[in-house]
Motif scaffolding. Structure first.
Motif, short mmCIF file in Angstrom:
data_model
loop_
_atom_site.label_atom_id
_atom_site.label_comp_id
_atom_site.label_asym_id
_atom_site.label_seq_id
_atom_site.Cartn_x
_atom_site.Cartn_y
_atom_site.Cartn_z
N ILE A 214 46.20 40.44 36.44
CA ILE A 214 44.98 39.72 36.77
C ILE A 214 44.10 40.55 37.70
O ILE A 214 42.88 40.60 37.54
CB ILE A 214 45.32 38.35 37.41
CG1 ILE A 214 45.91 37.40 36.34
CG2 ILE A 214 44.08 37.72 38.04
CD1 ILE A 214 46.41 36.09 36.91
N GLY A 215 44.70 41.19 38.69
CA GLY A 215 43.92 41.98 39.63
C GLY A 215 43.14 43.09 38.95
O GLY A 215 41.95 43.31 39.23
N LEU A 216 43.78 43.81 38.04
CA LEU A 216 43.11 44.89 37.31
C LEU A 216 41.98 44.33 36.46
O LEU A 216 40.87 44.88 36.42
CB LEU A 216 44.12 45.62 36.43
CG LEU A 216 43.56 46.66 35.47
CD1 LEU A 216 42.81 47.75 36.20
CD2 LEU A 216 44.69 47.26 34.62
N SER A 217 42.25 43.24 35.77
CA SER A 217 41.24 42.64 34.90
C SER A 217 40.02 42.19 35.69
O SER A 217 38.88 42.45 35.31
CB SER A 217 41.87 41.45 34.14
OG SER A 217 40.98 40.94 33.18
N VAL A 218 40.27 41.51 36.81
CA VAL A 218 39.17 41.00 37.63
C VAL A 218 38.39 42.14 38.27
O VAL A 218 37.15 42.15 38.26
CB VAL A 218 39.70 40.03 38.69
CG1 VAL A 218 38.63 39.70 39.73
CG2 VAL A 218 40.21 38.76 38.04
N ALA A 219 39.07 43.12 38.83
CA ALA A 219 38.39 44.24 39.47
C ALA A 219 37.54 45.01 38.47
O ALA A 219 36.40 45.38 38.77
CB ALA A 219 39.42 45.17 40.12
N SER A 220 38.07 45.22 37.28
CA SER A 220 37.31 45.94 36.24
C SER A 220 36.09 45.14 35.81
O SER A 220 35.00 45.70 35.60
CB SER A 220 38.21 46.21 35.04
OG SER A 220 39.32 47.02 35.41
N ARG A 221 36.23 43.82 35.70
CA ARG A 221 35.09 42.97 35.33
C ARG A 221 34.03 42.98 36.43
O ARG A 221 32.82 43.01 36.14
CB ARG A 221 35.58 41.55 35.07
CG ARG A 221 34.48 40.53 34.78
CD ARG A 221 33.75 40.77 33.45
NE ARG A 221 32.74 39.74 33.25
CZ ARG A 221 32.97 38.56 32.68
NH1 ARG A 221 34.20 38.26 32.24
NH2 ARG A 221 32.01 37.69 32.53
#
Length: 253
Positions: A19-26
């Protein structure tokens, strides 16, 4: 992408995976400068390098270690990257070790609480200190349905840590509203990431969980991005102290 976060600087913990990677990338795709924070420095670095040019920065940070957290925020402030959006997302779930309370070792209780609850406390503490100097900001915590109901009866430490996070968010939201610091909690349901490999690799356990989700499917990290973008943006200027469930309807049952 809508560039809803242009002009903002965000820090996301646990940003090397899930989730952290997905949110940060978004966030980076939406125009923010993003600090990818993780105790896995190499993973954080790779994630930051994949962000649009000039929008990604990596920091190695063990959220359970206050000098490390304080040092990371100081480093960012000195570099002109003091965040006005912080997502306290990093956490652990000790499958095979967390258990019903009569069977739970103190070591595993402490390990979970140290990362999930104390780590979130430290992240929020130093985020607030920076935001007090910079006119406010948005803090978003990652909760869990297990902190709201008996969904995680076999995960005493994890469930207690998430319930603590929910309470922490409300308390900090009330304490700092007048300083223009908003604090909200996103509550993802069963989301398939490396954190829950023990479930995804067991077809029977996975089917049992999905059977309790009204929308009839597992969540993915991408399902959590949109609500995080909203809470980080100025569109959420009147939202604080709230829980936002992204769980396929699990907590309605």
């Amino acid at each position: 992408m809508t560039d809803r976060l242009t002009g903002k600087t965000a820090l996301v913990t646990g940003a090397a995976t899930g989730i952290g990677l997905s949110v940060a990338s978004r966030f980076a795709a939406e125009g923010a400068r993003v600090v990818f924070a993780d105790r896995d420095g190499d993973g954080a670095g790779a994630a930051a390098a994949a962000a649009p040019e000039g929008r990604g920065r990596a920091v190695t940070m063990d959220i359970s270690d206050e000098p490390a957290v304080e040092g990371a925020f100081a480093e960012l402030a000195a570099a002109g990257w003091s965040p006005d959006v912080v997502v306290a997302n990093a956490g652990v779930q000790l499958f095979g070790k967390d258990a019903r309370i009569a069977d739970l070792d103190l070591e595993h209780w402490r390990q979970t609480i140290d990362v999930n609850l104390t780590g979130t406390f430290l992240t929020v503490k130093h985020a607030v200190r920076g935001m007090l100097l910079n006119g406010g900001g948005s803090i978003i915590l990652t909760g869990s349905p297990t902190g709201l109901n008996g969904e995680g009866a076999d995960f005493t430490a994890y469930s207690a840590s998430k319930a603590g996070i929910h309470g922490l968010a409300r308390t900090v939201a009330a304490a700092y509203a007048k300083e223009n610091i908003r604090v909200n909690t996103v509550v993802p349901g069963y989301t398939e990431t490396t954190l829950v490999t023990a479930i995804t690799s067991d077809p029977e356990s996975r089917a049992a969980i999905i059977g309790r989700i009204p929308l009839g499917r597992a969540g993915s990290p991408a399902d959590v991005e949109g609500i995080m973008v909203f809470l980080a943006s100025d569109d959420a200027a009147f939202a604080t102290g709230a829980l936002f469930a992204v769980d396929g309807g699990m907590t309605t049952l």
